[in-house]
Structures are given as C-alpha cells and as structure tokens.
Scaffold this active site. Structure first.
Site, PDB file in Angstrom:
ATOM      1  N   GLY A 133     -19.072  -2.694 134.863  1.00  0.00           N
ATOM      2  CA  GLY A 133     -18.300  -2.020 134.737  1.00  0.00           C
ATOM      3  C   GLY A 133     -18.221  -0.633 134.131  1.00  0.00           C
ATOM      4  O   GLY A 133     -18.778   0.140 133.586  1.00  0.00           O
ATOM      5  N   ASP A 166     -33.321  -0.462 127.268  1.00  0.00           N
ATOM      6  CA  ASP A 166     -32.378  -0.163 128.348  1.00  0.00           C
ATOM      7  C   ASP A 166     -31.554   0.917 128.272  1.00  0.00           C
ATOM      8  O   ASP A 166     -31.983   1.971 127.469  1.00  0.00           O
ATOM      9  CB  ASP A 166     -31.279  -1.183 127.777  1.00  0.00           C
ATOM     10  CG  ASP A 166     -29.670  -1.049 128.201  1.00  0.00           C
ATOM     11  OD1 ASP A 166     -29.541  -0.280 129.189  1.00  0.00           O
ATOM     12  OD2 ASP A 166     -28.797  -2.364 128.322  1.00  0.00           O
ATOM     13  N   HIS A 191     -31.416  -2.474 131.436  1.00  0.00           N
ATOM     14  CA  HIS A 191     -29.930  -3.214 130.922  1.00  0.00           C
ATOM     15  C   HIS A 191     -30.336  -4.631 132.600  1.00  0.00           C
ATOM     16  O   HIS A 191     -28.810  -5.328 131.669  1.00  0.00           O
ATOM     17  CB  HIS A 191     -29.383  -1.710 131.629  1.00  0.00           C
ATOM     18  CG  HIS A 191     -28.199  -2.203 131.511  1.00  0.00           C
ATOM     19  ND1 HIS A 191     -27.199  -2.082 130.241  1.00  0.00           N
ATOM     20  CD2 HIS A 191     -26.612  -1.889 132.489  1.00  0.00           C
ATOM     21  CE1 HIS A 191     -26.160  -2.196 130.349  1.00  0.00           C
ATOM     22  NE2 HIS A 191     -25.846  -2.075 131.686  1.00  0.00           N
ATOM     23  N   SER A 220     -22.533  -6.035 129.379  1.00  0.00           N
ATOM     24  CA  SER A 220     -23.009  -4.294 129.265  1.00  0.00           C
ATOM     25  C   SER A 220     -20.626  -3.797 129.622  1.00  0.00           C
ATOM     26  O   SER A 220     -21.067  -4.704 128.073  1.00  0.00           O
ATOM     27  CB  SER A 220     -22.794  -4.163 130.950  1.00  0.00           C
ATOM     28  OG  SER A 220     -22.883  -2.200 131.148  1.00  0.00           O
ATOM     29  N   TRP A 221     -20.338  -3.231 129.627  1.00  0.00           N
ATOM     30  CA  TRP A 221     -18.656  -2.977 130.209  1.00  0.00           C
ATOM     31  C   TRP A 221     -18.549  -4.704 129.714  1.00  0.00           C
ATOM     32  O   TRP A 221     -17.428  -5.084 129.360  1.00  0.00           O
ATOM     33  CB  TRP A 221     -18.143  -2.953 131.251  1.00  0.00           C
ATOM     34  CG  TRP A 221     -16.587  -3.426 130.801  1.00  0.00           C
ATOM     35  CD1 TRP A 221     -16.061  -3.563 132.029  1.00  0.00           C
ATOM     36  CD2 TRP A 221     -15.433  -2.646 130.431  1.00  0.00           C
ATOM     37  NE1 TRP A 221     -15.018  -4.200 131.748  1.00  0.00           N
ATOM     38  CE2 TRP A 221     -14.855  -3.194 130.596  1.00  0.00           C
ATOM     39  CE3 TRP A 221     -15.945  -1.693 129.140  1.00  0.00           C
ATOM     40  CZ2 TRP A 221     -13.736  -2.717 130.123  1.00  0.00           C
ATOM     41  CZ3 TRP A 221     -14.249  -1.255 128.221  1.00  0.00           C
ATOM     42  CH2 TRP A 221     -13.334  -2.224 128.696  1.00  0.00           C
TER      43      TRP A 221
END
Length: 315
Positions: free
Chosen positions: A44, A267, A295, A112-113
C-alpha cells in the site's frame, strides 16, 4: 520449487495493539510458537493483510507475526491519517517484536510499500533483523511517484489511465497526487469514494503482468478502497516521510544482514531500476530478476523466489 503456497492456517494468537496516540492495530501470530520469528509487512500503504500472506511461511518452522498497519484492514480508526507516518509504523514494529514475538531478532519480509517499510526498519534497527526479504522495491522518491501517478506508466496503459483521470478536472492534471489528496481528504463522502475507487483500481489494473480479477476484487469495497487510497495518497504527498534518497544512502547499514531481493522484470508499479540500485548498494543480498513477471507477489515466478527465500532462512 513449485510456486505453491503453504496450506491455509489460522492464527494461534491475535489481538489489538493500542498505541498512545489514538491507533488500535490488529495483529496475529501464525505457525509454530517455538519457530523462527518473522514479521510480514503488507503493501500500500493501506491495503492490510490477507489470509494468503500467512501461507508464505512454513508453519512448522516459522512463528510469523502479521499486522494491519495504521488505519487499514482490521485496525482502527479506519482510514485515519493522524499520527500515521513511516516512523510511527517502525515504532509499531518494535513494540510488536518485543511484546508479541518476544524475540531479539526477526526475519523481516516486505513487498512493494512493505519493502519501503522493511528497509526503513532494518536501517533503523539492524541489530534486531536476522534476515531481510524484499520484493518489488519501492523507495517513495519523487521520480518513482511521478512515473506511476503522473506520467510514465500512463503511456503503457492509456485506456486504464483515462479511468484514473476521470475524477479530476483537466485544469488539475498537472499535479494529480495533490488533486487526489484534495478529494480524498475533503468533506463530501461521495467525492471521496469516487476518488478512492479510481485511485485504487488504477493500481489493481496494473499490478500484474496479465489482468487479474482477484486483484481487482481485493479493493472493490468502499471500505477497502477508501483506506487504501487515503493512506497511500497521504504517504505519497509526503514522499514516504523520508529524506531524499534516504534508503539508498543508508543501505550500508544492511551490509551485515543476509538478504534476498526479488523483482519482476515487467513491474510497472515499481520499475526494476530501483531494485537494481538497491542491489548495487547492498551487493551482499541475493538478487533475482524474474523474467516473466510484473509487480504482484503471487505471480508464479515471483512467488517461487519468495517461497525459496523463506525456506532458505528457516531454522
């Protein structure tokens, strides 16, 4: 090894961590209470954990803690931006390590985050990180944010980009993150929700190499979309609450930590350039460029590398 998650599992313990600044954070522990301590960091920011995230770790070998970061998932107050920064989350991880895992060191896993937060935590508390697994590397830098939310990825997905632009008047197209921020933090619930769904679906439509209905469905509810969009936009307005190039400049603090970096070649959300820079700055870590992936963590090539990494570091 094949890209197959471990069987479904239920937590053996769960609860709410109450902070002293108004947040209540859902956490759960899964697997073997006597196993190797690990913490999972979702993406996120604002997405929350899923039951499948538990299945990235061998339940016989790991004692893994998962938590929904401030304001999202089962944590509350829902979609709150107050006292919600990277450094609040790092503090939350420290409390969870000490109070729930009760471990001096833990494996840190984030994509990711979650990779941003994993790197921030590991650089702040390297003495408490036994190993580090990061995927889809993201450092919340202006060039990364511009690529995905202003111009760059838009040229690969012009049809989907139009849907992302739809809630924003043309005269505000010059700074789309700010334009979304105005709507996501405004007083009109209908405007908030329209913006939240458009923001969320842009990512959901571009997260995988090929379209995935599962990813579209994950943020389809009003509640999930609002938390995801508000919190993510809040962090990106503030460039992750990081100094310029902070995570690259401080990569030397990772040099004593065994690590694995996994990156999809195609990605679009977090292009491979950032992962390659981390690889150069932290050459001690294994680096895997997955040739046929975007991703998402559950794309077969990426999932296989992540499962291999958790197995490699298992006791």
């Amino acid at each position: 090894m094949s890209a197959t998650l471990f069987p479904p599992i239920e937590p053996y313990a769960q609860g709410t961590l109450h902070t002293d600044d108004g947040h209540h954070i859902y956490w759960e522990c899964c697997g073997n209470p006597a196993g190797k301590p690990a913490i999972f960091l979702h993406g996120g920011p604002g997405s929350g954990c899923s039951t499948d995230h538990r299945r990235l770790f061998d339940p016989q070998k790991y004692n893994v803690l998962l938590f929904d970061q401030r304001g999202c998932g089962r944590s509350y107050p829902h979609a709150s931006l107050e006292n919600n920064t990277t450094w609040h989350l790092v503090q939350d991880m420290e409390r969870l390590r000490k109070e729930k895992l009760k471990a001096d060191k833990m494996l840190v896993f984030g994509g990711s985050w979650g990779s941003t937060l994993a790197l921030a935590y590991a650089q702040t508390h390297p003495e408490h990180v036994s190993e580090l697994i990061v995927r889809g590397i993201f450092m919340a830098r202006p060039e990364e944010l511009h690529w995905f939310y202003q111009e760059g990825a838009s040229r690969l997905f012009p049809d989907i980009w139009e849907q992302y632009l739809a809630p924003i008047p043309k005269e505000e197209h010059g700074d789309l993150i700010s334009a979304y921020h105005k709507r996501l933090t405004g007083d009109d619930p209908a405007v908030q929700l329209r913006a939240a769904h458009a923001w969320s679906q842009w990512e959901s439509n571009t997260i995988t190499l090929l379209p995935s209905q599962n990813h579209l469905d994950a943020k389809s509810s009003d509640k999930a979309a609002l938390a995801f969009a508000r919190i993510e936009n809040h962090y990106f307005m503030n460039q992750g609450f990081l100094e310029p190039d902070q995570l690259l400049k401080n990569a030397h603090r990772l040099h004593g930590i065994p690590g694995v970096i996994v990156q999809g070649r195609y990605d679009v959300c977090t292009p491979a350039h950032t992962a390659w820079q981390l690889h150069r700055a932290w050459p001690q870590a294994e680096f895997h460029m997955v040739a046929d992936a975007g991703h998402a963590y559950d794309e077969p090539g990426i999932l296989a590398k992540l499962l291999a990494a958790t197995q490699k570091f298992a006791i």
